[in-house]
Write an enzyme that holds these catalytic residues in place. Structure first.
Site, PDB file in Angstrom:
ATOM      1  N   ASP A  32     -14.061 -17.626 -23.382  1.00  0.00           N
ATOM      2  CA  ASP A  32     -13.086 -16.368 -24.093  1.00  0.00           C
ATOM      3  C   ASP A  32     -12.470 -16.733 -25.312  1.00  0.00           C
ATOM      4  OD1 ASP A  32     -12.779 -16.388 -20.665  1.00  0.00           O
ATOM      5  OD2 ASP A  32     -11.088 -17.321 -20.892  1.00  0.00           O
ATOM      6  N   GLU A  34     -13.993 -16.872 -27.550  1.00  0.00           N
ATOM      7  CA  GLU A  34     -15.405 -16.189 -28.594  1.00  0.00           C
ATOM      8  C   GLU A  34     -15.123 -14.795 -28.345  1.00  0.00           C
ATOM      9  OE1 GLU A  34     -19.459 -18.156 -28.480  1.00  0.00           O
ATOM     10  OE2 GLU A  34     -18.533 -17.932 -26.862  1.00  0.00           O
ATOM     11  N   PHE A  35     -14.524 -14.105 -26.927  1.00  0.00           N
ATOM     12  CA  PHE A  35     -13.887 -12.723 -27.016  1.00  0.00           C
ATOM     13  C   PHE A  35     -13.072 -12.312 -27.510  1.00  0.00           C
ATOM     14  CE2 PHE A  35     -11.406  -9.586 -24.292  1.00  0.00           C
ATOM     15  CZ  PHE A  35     -12.311  -8.926 -24.207  1.00  0.00           C
ATOM     16  N   SER A  81      -3.184  13.551   1.881  1.00  0.00           N
ATOM     17  CA  SER A  81      -3.141  12.292   2.204  1.00  0.00           C
ATOM     18  C   SER A  81      -3.946  12.429   3.916  1.00  0.00           C
ATOM     19  CB  SER A  81      -1.891  11.664   2.859  1.00  0.00           C
ATOM     20  OG  SER A  81      -1.035  12.978   3.895  1.00  0.00           O
ATOM     21  N   LEU A  82      -3.871  11.359   4.422  1.00  0.00           N
ATOM     22  CA  LEU A  82      -4.626  10.581   5.479  1.00  0.00           C
ATOM     23  C   LEU A  82      -4.031  10.678   6.747  1.00  0.00           C
ATOM     24  CD1 LEU A  82      -7.433   8.216   5.271  1.00  0.00           C
ATOM     25  CD2 LEU A  82      -7.412  10.669   5.097  1.00  0.00           C
ATOM     26  N   GLU A 111     -14.553   2.208   5.688  1.00  0.00           N
ATOM     27  CA  GLU A 111     -14.005   1.231   4.434  1.00  0.00           C
ATOM     28  C   GLU A 111     -12.381   0.857   5.213  1.00  0.00           C
ATOM     29  OE1 GLU A 111     -13.162   5.185   2.049  1.00  0.00           O
ATOM     30  OE2 GLU A 111     -14.810   5.592   2.568  1.00  0.00           O
ATOM     31  N   LYS A 113      -8.343  -0.119   4.631  1.00  0.00           N
ATOM     32  CA  LYS A 113      -7.387   1.028   3.685  1.00  0.00           C
ATOM     33  C   LYS A 113      -6.207   0.072   2.888  1.00  0.00           C
ATOM     34  CE  LYS A 113      -3.690   4.049   5.178  1.00  0.00           C
ATOM     35  NZ  LYS A 113      -2.841   3.973   4.845  1.00  0.00           N
ATOM     36  N   ASP A 115      -4.171  -1.692   0.625  1.00  0.00           N
ATOM     37  CA  ASP A 115      -2.357  -0.634   0.710  1.00  0.00           C
ATOM     38  C   ASP A 115      -1.356  -0.875  -0.473  1.00  0.00           C
ATOM     39  OD1 ASP A 115       0.094  -0.864   1.756  1.00  0.00           O
ATOM     40  OD2 ASP A 115       0.034  -2.730   2.536  1.00  0.00           O
ATOM     41  N   ARG A 134      -0.540  10.224  -7.292  1.00  0.00           N
ATOM     42  CA  ARG A 134      -0.364  11.577  -6.494  1.00  0.00           C
ATOM     43  C   ARG A 134       1.217  12.527  -6.503  1.00  0.00           C
ATOM     44  NH1 ARG A 134      -0.787  13.734  -0.973  1.00  0.00           N
ATOM     45  NH2 ARG A 134       0.865  12.760  -0.477  1.00  0.00           N
ATOM     46  N   TYR A 224     -12.862   8.109  -3.086  1.00  0.00           N
ATOM     47  CA  TYR A 224     -13.067   9.658  -3.012  1.00  0.00           C
ATOM     48  C   TYR A 224     -13.352  10.063  -3.900  1.00  0.00           C
ATOM     49  CZ  TYR A 224     -13.660  13.942  -0.679  1.00  0.00           C
ATOM     50  OH  TYR A 224     -14.763  14.553  -0.253  1.00  0.00           O
ATOM     51  N   LYS A 310      -4.062   2.093  11.753  1.00  0.00           N
ATOM     52  CA  LYS A 310      -3.613   1.184  10.812  1.00  0.00           C
ATOM     53  C   LYS A 310      -3.791  -0.437  12.068  1.00  0.00           C
ATOM     54  CE  LYS A 310      -0.027   3.859   8.542  1.00  0.00           C
ATOM     55  NZ  LYS A 310       0.753   3.024   7.644  1.00  0.00           N
ATOM     56  N   CYS A 404      31.877 -21.705   6.061  1.00  0.00           N
ATOM     57  CA  CYS A 404      30.732 -21.114   4.984  1.00  0.00           C
ATOM     58  C   CYS A 404      30.640 -22.297   4.493  1.00  0.00           C
ATOM     59  CB  CYS A 404      31.750 -20.119   4.044  1.00  0.00           C
ATOM     60  SG  CYS A 404      30.444 -20.360   3.143  1.00  0.00           S
ATOM     61  N   CYS A 407      31.759 -22.888   0.542  1.00  0.00           N
ATOM     62  CA  CYS A 407      32.915 -22.916   0.057  1.00  0.00           C
ATOM     63  C   CYS A 407      33.755 -23.262   1.350  1.00  0.00           C
ATOM     64  CB  CYS A 407      33.866 -21.849  -0.864  1.00  0.00           C
ATOM     65  SG  CYS A 407      34.228 -20.506   0.799  1.00  0.00           S
ATOM     66  N   CYS A 422      32.237 -14.446   4.817  1.00  0.00           N
ATOM     67  CA  CYS A 422      33.225 -15.226   4.298  1.00  0.00           C
ATOM     68  C   CYS A 422      34.224 -14.485   3.886  1.00  0.00           C
ATOM     69  CB  CYS A 422      32.647 -16.722   3.345  1.00  0.00           C
ATOM     70  SG  CYS A 422      33.287 -17.157   2.488  1.00  0.00           S
ATOM     71  N   CYS A 428      33.950 -17.936  -3.880  1.00  0.00           N
ATOM     72  CA  CYS A 428      32.993 -17.797  -3.074  1.00  0.00           C
ATOM     73  C   CYS A 428      32.359 -18.491  -3.690  1.00  0.00           C
ATOM     74  CB  CYS A 428      33.046 -17.985  -1.503  1.00  0.00           C
ATOM     75  SG  CYS A 428      31.748 -18.191  -0.828  1.00  0.00           S
TER      76      CYS A 428
HETATM   77  S1  IVH Z   1      -9.241   8.084   1.395  1.00  0.00           S
HETATM   78  C1  IVH Z   1      -8.905  13.254   1.556  1.00  0.00           C
HETATM   79  N1  IVH Z   1      -9.450   6.552   1.563  1.00  0.00           N
HETATM   80  O1  IVH Z   1      -3.865   5.678   2.645  1.00  0.00           O
HETATM   81  C2  IVH Z   1      -8.964  11.548   0.765  1.00  0.00           C
HETATM   82  N2  IVH Z   1      -7.464   6.892   1.493  1.00  0.00           N
HETATM   83  O2  IVH Z   1      -3.169   8.805   2.947  1.00  0.00           O
HETATM   84  C3  IVH Z   1      -7.751  10.662   1.445  1.00  0.00           C
HETATM   85  N3  IVH Z   1      -5.886   4.949   1.222  1.00  0.00           N
HETATM   86  O3  IVH Z   1      -2.125   6.558  -0.140  1.00  0.00           O
HETATM   87  C4  IVH Z   1      -7.692   9.338   0.626  1.00  0.00           C
HETATM   88  N4  IVH Z   1      -7.547   2.804   1.179  1.00  0.00           N
HETATM   89  O4  IVH Z   1      -4.090   5.866  -0.966  1.00  0.00           O
HETATM   90  C5  IVH Z   1      -8.575   7.459   1.545  1.00  0.00           C
HETATM   91  N5  IVH Z   1     -10.904   3.615   1.665  1.00  0.00           N
HETATM   92  C6  IVH Z   1      -9.175   4.516   1.885  1.00  0.00           C
HETATM   93  C7  IVH Z   1      -8.285   3.853   1.437  1.00  0.00           C
HETATM   94  C8  IVH Z   1      -6.866   5.455   1.228  1.00  0.00           C
HETATM   95  C9  IVH Z   1      -6.098   3.220   1.109  1.00  0.00           C
HETATM   96  C10 IVH Z   1      -4.875   4.976   0.720  1.00  0.00           C
HETATM   97  C11 IVH Z   1      -4.202   6.581   0.619  1.00  0.00           C
HETATM   98  C12 IVH Z   1      -3.236   7.453   0.663  1.00  0.00           C
HETATM   99  C13 IVH Z   1      -2.745   6.603   1.833  1.00  0.00           C
HETATM  100  C14 IVH Z   1      -3.872   7.973   3.245  1.00  0.00           C
END
Ligand code: IVH
Length: 680
Positions: A32, A34-35, A81-82, A111, A113, A115, A134, A224, A310, A404, A407, A422, A428
């Protein structure tokens, strides 16, 4: 080529290689130290010769830019969105729909999802050009400087088989470890903690200082690709190939020959998500072939070729050890269960809120019970039930405290309210601190040189016990006051003390607050039920504090929106001699207790008009709203058939626009508004 330019190019490439070794391969080849030396050297050269700085310079990773306001930019390709589901049955339906439409068996890609929050990153000739949130799907915020600090976002792609222009879509997220460290820090300095890693990630991405974004260590996972001439015909191969270009991609990515394999993947990750060091809230399934994706197209909102499944909230059973009663800033008492520590969704749960006496009674909690705790999207767990199989036969019901814990005052519960509170407002401790915090708030006195942590220190040192005390503080009193933070997990004890600069900032902030207009002062003093809007109306109506404090209940109720409860509360407030003394002290200190000229009513051209103000204007939205009122109009927040006009700035939400149009409500611009009120 100029030798300095050559050196800058060489160093840039070398440092980027080291970054890649470190963050992607987890296999650094230099220390680190050296970096840092190399990086510093590059920084110096760039500073002396900014003209030679490379677009993929690793110095951008450490931040340093300050963005005042993020520019709104239109997405090259809209960000969709999905569709979501929680049920296996709907996954089968999804599959059926697709197979019927395409009349074939379909290969899927599974894949995680993630968060976090969605981002679109544009690459031009292999160089990272722009990153956009987005937003509403059509346009978002340009957060390029902040995204450049993310170590797993390559600034220049490796290899040479990428299209000239394309976008990588993916998720910005925060690991659990980073999230917890950040919250610990925030609690120490008295900032409210983030509720979950997603909020932390999105709060971080919108910071104005990119150096702070860099420090917090966000992460990026692509999911994607968007663009013409993508080198592979399938989603799976594209995502895997992103690794060659320098992304962190494909760690968990699986092809599925049919929906049953998808469901296996889903079950597997519902279990295994405990092991991940970042949050996910489900899985995503996509049709693998781009050609088929295209053929399927989209519905009104979502692509037909993908769906998110989900996970249900995770649940555990654990033993109730004891219950604490926390007194909040407004006096509300909240029961909190202390639990035998149990792992849940990536963290160890030791406490969970029981909300209030009604919830506790409904759950029928007994001493020594085992409780079910659940964690949904929020990091704060919830108690959802009692594990009756583990209840002891003679277990006694848990009783809500009657006094309480802070107090000692007898607690009060109103018939029609769920909360127990309270009533000892003025003495308090948490309520005192709550009033002090309210007073310094942005919409109140806006004393931003103070914060929760500093208030705590002032209070603990006996320097501020009520809001008037702020105005008697002196330099000597403040200098050197300190607070000790106890040692914890691998951290030594720490002492924070007010230095000269801090003290000066505090005092000058307090001094500046003398010019805060009357309506905000009225809000700041914290009369129960007198919010920002009511304070404004009262200020306009009564013009000064003397008229307000001597108003009768009937007179108070003449003000729009002031009902029984508010009027009583105002009268109670001014009947209390302690409050009157505070007002006298504040007035002597020079605070505004009279309506200023600018805020005073100007004309009534807008009398009887209800106006919805939406979007961004050349002046602040609050200023626009103030004008609406000064000219006799009324601000309303949502559009209905009773709305007279929608005053639209830039970026007005498309939903609002649609609604106004469908109801035939005239939409006026900022300029038209000024014409309407006869202002240049
Ligand atoms: S695909 C058309 N893949 O989930 C492609 N979304 O509504 C649209 N998200 O807010 C998204 N993991 O940010 C895709 N492996 C994944 C994801 C993913 C999380 C989120 C995305 C969006 C919501 C989908």
């Amino acid at each position: 080529m100029n030798p300095i330019e050559e050196e800058i190019i060489r160093l840039t490439a070398e440092l980027n290689r080291h970054n890649y070794n470190y963050y992607m391969l987890d296999a650094p080849v230099i220390s680190d130290y050296e970096f840092d030396q190399l990086l510093r050297h590059l920084q110096e050269l760039e500073k002396a010769h900014p003209e030679f700085m490379q677009p993929d310079s690793p110095t951008q990773r450490v931040g340093g830019t300050v963005t005042k306001r993020f520019e709104t930019v239109k997405h090259v390709y809209p960000m969709l969105s999905l569709g979501n589901t929680y049920s296996e049955g709907e996954l089968l339906e999804f599959d059926n729909r697709i197979r019927t439409l395409l009349n074939a068996d379909i290969e899927y890609v599974c894949e995680l999802k993630y968060d976090g929050l969605a981002i679109s990153i544009q690459y031009e000739h292999g160089v990272m050009k722009r990153a956009v949130t987005r937003g509403d799907g059509t346009q978002g915020d340009d957060v390029t400087a902040n995204v450049r600090t993310i170590a797993t976002v390559p600034l220049r792609l490796q290899g040479d088989d990428y299209p000239d222009f394309f976008e990588v879509r993916g998720e910005i997220l925060m690991t659990f470890a980073r999230f917890e460290a950040l919250n610990r820090e925030r609690e120490e300095i008295g900032e409210p903690p983030f509720a979950n890693p997603r909020n932390a990630a999105s709060g971080t991405l919108k910071l104005q200082e990119s150096a702070e974004v860099a420090r917090r260590g966000l992460d990026f996972r692509p999911y994607y690709l968007m663009g013409e001439n993508l080198p592979y015909p399938t989603h799976y191969d594209s995502l895997l190939h992103l690794k060659q270009w320098g992304f962190r991609s494909g760690d968990v990515l699986q092809k599925a020959a049919n929906i049953h394999e998808v469901i296996d993947f889903m079950h597997l990750w519902d279990q295994k998500r405990q092991e991940l060091n970042f949050p996910i809230d489900g899985i995503v399934i996509k049709v693998n072939s781009y050609a088929l994706q295209q053929q399927l197209g989209m519905t009104a909102k979502n692509p037909r070729w993908a769906i998110a499944y989900k996970f249900k909230a995770e649940k555990q059973s654990t033993k109730l050890l004891s219950i604490d009663y926390q007194v909040g800033r407004t006096g509300i008492v909240t029961p909190v269960a202390n639990l035998s520590p149990v792992p849940l969704a990536g963290t160890i749960v030791k406490r969970a809120t029981l909300h209030n006496a009604d919830v506790m009674a409904a759950l029928d909690i007994r001493e020594g019970d085992h409780l079910f705790v659940e964690k949904g999207g929020e990091i704060i767990p919830k108690i959802v039930g009692v594990d009756l199989s583990k209840r002891l036969p003679d277990a006694q019901p848990v009783q809500f405290v009657t006094r309480c814990p802070e107090c000692g005052a007898e607690l009060v519960r109103n018939e029609d309210e769920a909360g127990t509170f309270c009533p000892n407002e003025l003495h308090c401790p948490p309520q005192i601190k709550g009033r002090l915090e309210h007073f310094i708030g942005r919409k109140a006195m806006n004393l931003d040189s103070l914060g929760e942590g500093k208030i705590e220190m002032l209070y603990e040192n006996g320097l501020v016990k009520n809001i008037a005390d702020f105005y008697s503080l002196t330099f000597d009193q403040l200098l050197g006051i300190e607070k000790k933070f106890a040692a914890e997990e691998g951290k030594a004890e720490r002492v924070v003390s007010f230095r000269e600069k801090t003290v000066q900032n505090i005092l000058s902030g307090i001094h500046e607050s003398l010019s805060v207009p009357f309506e905000r002062v009225l809000f700041a003093i914290g009369i129960r039920y007198v919010g920002e809007t009511t304070a404004k109306k009262l200020a306009r109506h009564f013009q000064n504090i003397d008229r307000l404090s001597s108003a009768t209940k009937e007179e108070l109720m003449e003000v729009n929106d002031v009902g029984d409860r508010v009027a009583d509360s105002i009268i109670d407030y001014f009947n209390n001699p302690e409050n009157l003394e505070i007002i006298i002290r504040l007035r002597n200190a020079g605070l505004q207790f009279e309506l200023s000229e600018e805020a005073a009513p100007v004309s009534d051209v807008l009398a009887g008009k209800s106006i919805v103000v939406s979007g961004v204007f050349t002046i602040s939205r609050d200023e626009i709203k103030q004008m609406v009122e000064q000219y006799g109009g009324k601000n309303v927040s949502s559009i209905s058939k009773n709305t007279s006009y929608v005053l639209a700035g830039e970026k007005m939400g498309p939903e609002k626009k649609k609604k106004a149009e469908s109801l035939g409500i005239p939409i006026i611009s900022e300029t038209e508004f000024y014409q309407m009120i006869g202002k240049e």
